[in-house]
Design a protein around this motif. Structure first.
Motif, mmCIF file in Angstrom:
data_model
loop_
_atom_site.group_PDB
_atom_site.id
_atom_site.type_symbol
_atom_site.label_atom_id
_atom_site.label_comp_id
_atom_site.label_asym_id
_atom_site.label_seq_id
_atom_site.Cartn_x
_atom_site.Cartn_y
_atom_site.Cartn_z
ATOM 1 N N GLY A 197 -11.060 5.708 -6.505
ATOM 2 C CA GLY A 197 -10.765 4.475 -5.787
ATOM 3 C C GLY A 197 -10.995 4.661 -4.302
ATOM 4 N N PRO A 198 -11.147 3.566 -3.566
ATOM 5 C CA PRO A 198 -11.387 3.646 -2.123
ATOM 6 C C PRO A 198 -10.262 4.372 -1.399
ATOM 7 C CG PRO A 198 -11.765 1.417 -2.944
ATOM 8 C CD PRO A 198 -11.117 2.193 -4.060
ATOM 9 N N ALA A 199 -10.629 5.045 -0.311
ATOM 10 C CA ALA A 199 -9.630 5.788 0.464
ATOM 11 C C ALA A 199 -10.163 6.022 1.867
ATOM 12 C CB ALA A 199 -9.311 7.114 -0.202
ATOM 13 N N SER A 200 -9.256 6.183 2.786
ATOM 14 C CA SER A 200 -9.621 6.527 4.158
ATOM 15 C C SER A 200 -9.714 8.046 4.267
ATOM 16 C CB SER A 200 -8.556 6.016 5.133
ATOM 17 O OG SER A 200 -7.347 6.734 4.945
ATOM 18 N N GLY A 201 -10.256 8.514 5.371
ATOM 19 C CA GLY A 201 -10.289 9.948 5.618
ATOM 20 C C GLY A 201 -8.893 10.539 5.603
ATOM 21 N N TYR A 202 -7.944 9.827 6.193
ATOM 22 C CA TYR A 202 -6.549 10.284 6.201
ATOM 23 C C TYR A 202 -6.003 10.389 4.782
ATOM 24 C CZ TYR A 202 -1.539 10.388 7.073
ATOM 25 O OH TYR A 202 -0.206 10.734 7.065
ATOM 26 N N ALA A 257 -6.800 21.517 -1.973
ATOM 27 C CA ALA A 257 -6.744 22.597 -0.987
ATOM 28 C C ALA A 257 -6.628 23.959 -1.653
ATOM 29 C CB ALA A 257 -5.580 22.381 -0.026
ATOM 30 N N ASN A 258 -6.096 23.991 -2.869
ATOM 31 C CA ASN A 258 -5.985 25.244 -3.601
ATOM 32 C C ASN A 258 -7.309 25.657 -4.234
ATOM 33 O OD1 ASN A 258 -3.089 25.514 -3.237
ATOM 34 N ND2 ASN A 258 -3.018 23.662 -4.462
ATOM 35 N N VAL A 259 -8.227 24.715 -4.341
ATOM 36 C CA VAL A 259 -9.519 24.967 -4.958
ATOM 37 C C VAL A 259 -10.621 24.999 -3.902
ATOM 38 C CG1 VAL A 259 -11.203 24.047 -6.597
ATOM 39 C CG2 VAL A 259 -8.768 23.795 -7.057
ATOM 40 N N TRP A 260 -10.561 24.048 -2.998
ATOM 41 C CA TRP A 260 -11.610 23.884 -2.004
ATOM 42 C C TRP A 260 -10.983 23.343 -0.719
ATOM 43 C CZ3 TRP A 260 -16.373 25.699 -2.629
ATOM 44 C CH2 TRP A 260 -17.336 25.351 -1.690
ATOM 45 N N PRO A 261 -10.501 24.208 0.148
ATOM 46 C CA PRO A 261 -9.835 23.735 1.361
ATOM 47 C C PRO A 261 -10.806 23.053 2.324
ATOM 48 C CG PRO A 261 -10.009 26.131 1.358
ATOM 49 C CD PRO A 261 -10.522 25.660 0.034
ATOM 50 N N ALA A 262 -10.302 22.112 3.073
ATOM 51 C CA ALA A 262 -11.110 21.412 4.066
ATOM 52 C C ALA A 262 -10.231 20.994 5.238
ATOM 53 C CB ALA A 262 -11.770 20.180 3.451
ATOM 54 N N THR A 263 -10.840 20.999 6.413
ATOM 55 C CA THR A 263 -10.130 20.570 7.605
ATOM 56 C C THR A 263 -10.405 19.090 7.863
ATOM 57 O OG1 THR A 263 -11.979 21.077 9.072
ATOM 58 C CG2 THR A 263 -10.387 22.874 8.632
ATOM 59 N N GLN A 264 -9.630 18.518 8.756
ATOM 60 C CA GLN A 264 -9.808 17.117 9.110
ATOM 61 C C GLN A 264 -11.220 16.864 9.631
ATOM 62 O OE1 GLN A 264 -6.894 15.638 11.873
ATOM 63 N NE2 GLN A 264 -8.010 13.767 12.265
ATOM 64 N N SER A 265 -11.697 17.722 10.507
ATOM 65 C CA SER A 265 -13.035 17.505 11.079
ATOM 66 C C SER A 265 -14.116 17.617 10.006
ATOM 67 C CB SER A 265 -13.302 18.475 12.225
ATOM 68 O OG SER A 265 -13.262 19.810 11.770
ATOM 69 N N GLN A 266 -13.935 18.518 9.043
ATOM 70 C CA GLN A 266 -14.916 18.638 7.969
ATOM 71 C C GLN A 266 -14.946 17.390 7.097
ATOM 72 O OE1 GLN A 266 -13.256 22.251 6.345
ATOM 73 N NE2 GLN A 266 -15.048 23.446 6.972
ATOM 74 N N VAL A 267 -13.774 16.861 6.761
ATOM 75 C CA VAL A 267 -13.696 15.680 5.904
ATOM 76 C C VAL A 267 -14.336 14.488 6.588
ATOM 77 C CG1 VAL A 267 -12.105 13.986 4.875
ATOM 78 C CG2 VAL A 267 -11.726 16.440 4.538
ATOM 79 N N TYR A 268 -13.982 14.238 7.845
ATOM 80 C CA TYR A 268 -14.539 13.078 8.542
ATOM 81 C C TYR A 268 -16.043 13.210 8.756
ATOM 82 C CZ TYR A 268 -10.002 10.928 9.228
ATOM 83 O OH TYR A 268 -8.788 10.320 9.016
ATOM 84 N N ALA A 269 -16.508 14.404 9.074
ATOM 85 C CA ALA A 269 -17.952 14.611 9.260
ATOM 86 C C ALA A 269 -18.694 14.396 7.939
ATOM 87 C CB ALA A 269 -18.221 16.012 9.811
ATOM 88 N N GLU A 270 -18.129 14.902 6.857
ATOM 89 C CA GLU A 270 -18.796 14.741 5.550
ATOM 90 C C GLU A 270 -18.784 13.289 5.101
ATOM 91 O OE1 GLU A 270 -21.250 15.678 2.638
ATOM 92 O OE2 GLU A 270 -20.597 17.127 4.155
ATOM 93 N N LEU A 271 -17.722 12.553 5.383
ATOM 94 C CA LEU A 271 -17.706 11.129 5.052
ATOM 95 C C LEU A 271 -18.824 10.388 5.783
ATOM 96 C CD1 LEU A 271 -13.873 10.378 5.000
ATOM 97 C CD2 LEU A 271 -15.455 10.219 3.052
ATOM 98 N N GLN A 314 -12.350 -1.879 7.261
ATOM 99 C CA GLN A 314 -12.025 -1.272 8.547
ATOM 100 C C GLN A 314 -10.709 -1.841 9.020
ATOM 101 O OE1 GLN A 314 -15.280 -1.653 11.321
ATOM 102 N NE2 GLN A 314 -16.251 0.158 10.460
ATOM 103 N N GLY A 315 -9.904 -0.953 9.595
ATOM 104 C CA GLY A 315 -8.592 -1.370 10.049
ATOM 105 C C GLY A 315 -8.406 -1.077 11.517
ATOM 106 N N PRO A 316 -7.165 -1.144 11.952
ATOM 107 C CA PRO A 316 -6.870 -0.886 13.359
ATOM 108 C C PRO A 316 -7.202 0.555 13.745
ATOM 109 C CG PRO A 316 -4.844 -1.170 12.073
ATOM 110 C CD PRO A 316 -5.991 -1.443 11.157
ATOM 111 N N ARG A 317 -7.481 0.747 15.023
ATOM 112 C CA ARG A 317 -7.779 2.059 15.603
ATOM 113 C C ARG A 317 -8.953 2.751 14.923
ATOM 114 N NH1 ARG A 317 -2.386 1.692 15.112
ATOM 115 N NH2 ARG A 317 -2.252 3.201 13.437
ATOM 116 N N GLY A 318 -9.896 1.970 14.425
ATOM 117 C CA GLY A 318 -11.105 2.543 13.840
ATOM 118 C C GLY A 318 -10.935 3.121 12.450
ATOM 119 N N ARG A 319 -9.805 2.839 11.806
ATOM 120 C CA ARG A 319 -9.581 3.351 10.446
ATOM 121 C C ARG A 319 -10.619 2.752 9.505
ATOM 122 N NH1 ARG A 319 -7.194 2.182 5.542
ATOM 123 N NH2 ARG A 319 -5.927 3.823 4.617
ATOM 124 N N LYS A 320 -11.284 3.620 8.750
ATOM 125 C CA LYS A 320 -12.281 3.179 7.779
ATOM 126 C C LYS A 320 -11.840 3.596 6.392
ATOM 127 C CE LYS A 320 -16.159 3.726 10.949
ATOM 128 N NZ LYS A 320 -17.393 4.463 11.208
#
Length: 178
Positions: free
Chosen positions: A14-19, A30-44, A58-64
């Motif tokens: 289902g749809p989801a934001s980076g957060y 994270a137990n299988v494939w850890p990722a940082t915030q910057s990695q997730v947003y860049a990959e998105l 799209q929502g407030p403060r640039g939330r996608k």
């Protein structure tokens, strides 16, 4: 496995934001494939540029909020069914074991003891997640339980092996195992 496919798999639910995706990572992947915030947003962003996901809202403060599209779903299914998992057996932990003869016996045993402690800690952390994924019947819960069980068994194996290996070193020195 790649972060790309992990994100596609989560967005297939289902749809989801980076957060939102980061929160799911924290309690599951994270137990299988850890990722940082910057990695997730860049990959998105890369997934969107490649036409595998789209910005659904799209929502407030640039939330996608991202949603997988048919091309992304086809890529995920291709990866799941046709791309053989990597069987690379690299382990820097075991590489160190091969060279423990370069340190004194107490340092070698201490290294193995730390590996046993790490396995025990990892097992405890994973066991705490059982309640999070135990009740659901959605795909992430059902298949998450399978992955969690692998993690529980693997961490138990790590602890057991390291304790055994430390005992072997003690026996080789003529000392009774502790």
């Amino acid at each position: 496995m790649s972060l790309r496919h992990a994100l596609l798999g989560m967005l297939a639910q289902g749809p989801a934001s980076g957060y939102d995706l980061l929160k799911i990572f924290e309690i599951s992947l994270a137990n299988v494939w850890p990722a940082t915030q910057s990695q997730v947003y860049a990959e998105l962003s890369r997934l969107a540029d490649a036409g595998l996901v789209k910005v659904a809202a799209q929502g407030p403060r640039g939330r996608k909020e991202y949603a997988i599209d048919e091309t992304g779903l086809a890529e995920l299914r291709h990866w799941l069914t046709e791309v053989e998992p990597s069987h690379a057996g690299r382990s820097d932990m075991l590489l160190r074991v091969f060279f423990l003869g370069q340190v004194d016996q107490e340092q070698a045993r201490a290294y193995l003891r730390r590996r046993a402690e790490f396995g025990a800690e990892q097992h405890e952390r994973l066991a705490a997640l059982k309640g999070v994924v135990s009740g659901g019947d959605d795909d992430l819960s059902v298949y998450g339980r399978l992955a969690l069980e692998w993690g529980l068994r693997f961490s138990a194996l790590q602890r057991e092996w390291a304790e055994w290996a430390e005992g072997q070193l003690q026996q080789d020195q003529g000392k009774p195992p502790e």
